[in-house]
Design an enzyme around this catalytic site. Sequence first.
Site, short mmCIF file in Angstrom:
data_model
loop_
_atom_site.label_atom_id
_atom_site.label_comp_id
_atom_site.label_asym_id
_atom_site.label_seq_id
_atom_site.Cartn_x
_atom_site.Cartn_y
_atom_site.Cartn_z
N CYS A 1 -62.79 -44.57 -9.36
CA CYS A 1 -62.60 -45.81 -10.12
C CYS A 1 -61.16 -46.02 -10.56
CB CYS A 1 -63.51 -45.82 -11.35
SG CYS A 1 -63.27 -44.37 -12.36
N CYS B 1 -67.03 -39.23 -14.61
CA CYS B 1 -66.23 -39.22 -15.84
C CYS B 1 -66.28 -37.85 -16.50
CB CYS B 1 -66.76 -40.26 -16.83
SG CYS B 1 -66.62 -41.94 -16.21
#
Lengths: 134, 206, 610
Positions: A37, A105
Amino acid sequence: MAYSEKVIDHYNDPRNVGSFTKSDDQVGTGLVGAPECGDVMKLQIKVENEKIVDAKFKTFGCGSAIASSSLATEWVKGKTLDEALAIQNTEIVEELSLPPVKIHCSVLAEDAIKAAIQDYRKRQETSPESSASA
Amino acid sequence: MPFCSHCQKSLQSALWCGACQQLQSSGLQADYFSVFGLPPRYDVDVKSLEQIYHELAAELHPDFFVAAPAAEHRLSEGLSARLNQAWQTLQDSTARAQYIMRVWKSKTPTHERDLPTGFLQEMFALQEELEELLEAKDQQALATKHADFLQRLNDLQQNYQQQLIELKGNTPDTTSCKQIQQQLNAERYLLRLLERCSSTSSETDL
Amino acid sequence: MTERIIGIDLGTTNSLAATVFDQVGPEVITEPGQTPIIPSVLTMREGKWLVGQEALIRSLQNPTQTLYSIKRLMGRSLEEIPVEEQAQLSYQLRSGERGQVLVCLDEQAFTPQEISAEILKAVKYRAEAILGENLQKAVITVPAYFDDVQRQATRDAARLAGLEAVRILNEPTAAAIAYGLDERKDGKIAVYDLGGGTFDISLLQLTGKIFKVIATNGDTRLGGDDFDQAIVGELTLRILQEFTDAELHSPLARQILRQTAETIKISLSQSNEIEYAISIEDQSWSHQGSFTTIELKPLLVPVIQRTLQRCQQALDQAGWKVEGLDEVVLVGGSTVVPEVRRQVQQFFGRAPQVAIDPYKVVALGAGIQGHLLAGGRRDFLLLDVIPLALGIETVGGTFSKLITANTTVPTEAKELYTTHVDNQTAIEINIYQGERELVHDCRCLGRFKLRGIPAMKAGLPLVEVTFRVDANGILTVSALEKRSQTDASIEVIPFHGLTQQEIDDLLEASYDHAVEDFTARQLIEFRQTAERVLQGIEMHWTIAEKALAQTDCAAIRQQMEVVRQRMEGQDPQVLKSEMDRLGDLTRSLADTVMGQAVLSALQEKEITPV
């Protein structure tokens, strides 16, 4: 789904945002990125006697990445370097109830801890005299 | 190309047999290139790809299986979903590049997180710079940044696309594989910077 | 061809049906000389529903008991409906068990699905009576911007009406089909659809037989009703200026103001000025005035501007420019307003296409799609999109998209989940739909509980969850534990829709009302028989003329005409008695003179009391 207060807090009010001076020999800096991302995360630790006494981070990314790094800095504080190395991304996933799309993440946060510790250790090797016996 | 599970003739598309008109359940897992009956290579003629897409859609769409048994109707739905995803991916030059690298993944070492040296440090510095500009609401400087990033993105894209085209469908060697993957990874970070420039400028419009 | 699938435009203000007739092509279903439109207005009389024109006529007699604009409530919770909008309605709303909106009528409460089902029944019965066929399947149109919950609610309404919604079709797409098949030209078209309560803009690319939706945008709470409300606001100001103590909030006052506003809007579509007068039965004042198009314009423009913003968003999403469009099509009753046409023309820089009646075009398109789904043709294919992104909630209430808006359907996305605790056997996923960053601003479609995951150590199970969106834009979720290859069962808790149990209960209850259905069905049955008998007689008329006296022939002719007239009526018993008389007159013909053919034609389907 009701996220726990604690989790939402890491998102709304992240802890330990900021940075230490990079040149400080007590400091280890980990800079990592998630190509999934384009998030970038900088995590720094301050070490005394093989123990992490403080940690700071700066993350440019989504809420999950910020919450993950906030949590990671909270967790490493007070741990020895070896204890901190043992932190797994799955623990972060569980604590923050991250869904599959956001697992990277937590990986980022784990990588950042490892990178920071590695950086610190490298500094100790190159300038062993400065680490002294504080 | 695989063979039809029904009439054993070779298949034009992994989803459907043109000879006996049968849906191919194995097509649910087919790679996107074989959906269109193409070998995995980057230089695709999007116009003719679209034509195949339309032809296949007109055979596979669940609208034409309303009266069919439930299982066949479901299969047509699944195959249509596969076809739609395949088209969506291959018609886009960036998505196609990422996809073809994944197809090659089994044959070459992976470089999923690799970036050019110093790139991450630079991105972090640029993000910090951007943060200051955003806080200062310096629209002019932001616009300049935006133009810079866009130029850089275009150069990057042209570069890796050229490399991919030159491969002519051959699996890249370790060096070029690494180079291409690094650029594809870098692209995401640039896109993120661009997004940040423009998202905030449109927010101030509201 | 297999079983007929009709198209139904289930509108905020009006509903109607269309189908493809052999030889004739697509047509709305109507009696000759009659309007095909059934107003989407309902009331109850002596415990029975009245739908359409009859209900509309009675609306001023019992405003609190007249239901309209129900489509705006479909798949909504009470708290999602703004207080101002609730205040505008002349009937009462309340909240159901899970927060879903309920409509109060005669001390009863109904879901919008049940009420829409009554409209659908009215459309279905009328179509059955006209076509002389039993209808069980339909294509039902919805605004393109309807989300999953609203689509499911529409499908449930159809089920409650005894119809299978073979396809939930987007209204602008339906219109594009009707236009596209008419013209057969490749190119880029924009469909601007402003109905009574909803607005949609869809951009389509026509290539050969493929109709591909590229982008769609809209607002499910924006439409001609908003024009009316703006006019009501102006009227209220005027009346209060003149009579400070006028009471304008009673249900009756609201209903009168609303209807006056609508009349003004419609009249000003044809002339530049209109006189109006308002008085309310139990109040002493009466107000009269005039309205001009110049006064009307500032009331309409803000609403129209909102639609044009949506148009720009759709163009941006598609990466299209206004100049690149080949055609702009106007759909929906509210596009007859001249100011709408002017603004649309100005925005798109070209005169919009209005060749097909904007009231009928959606139903016609749906009828054509129904024809295709029934296997009647393969000369076009529609590739539609999902209007709003689908995704799940992540930490901090952010929305993670799994399927983005304007993805062609059918489509699917897969996600791998695992467990966090040893021997965990269930996982909960909250699914949302919307375009905003936070789930708070998106619609929660429901909570999905995966159960039956085999007990293993934490992190070991690999649960592959598949999110599937079908061609109707409706989501289904399935899950598979990959290590053990066991299907995890999924329990869906809809947040605003009906549960399976609720639908079953409602269907159960509807058997109690089977009587009115029965009358309608009997009528259809008798009409079909009459048609057959009349055809039988016609077919053998030359024989009859030779065999029977001229007076007998004339008597049969006359009675045939009577039967034809009764076939148009609504009373099955009257039709039956006239059929019986015709049977008596032709008996001698059948018995004595004519061959087996006529005899069998007449006997094949004797009318017997069912």
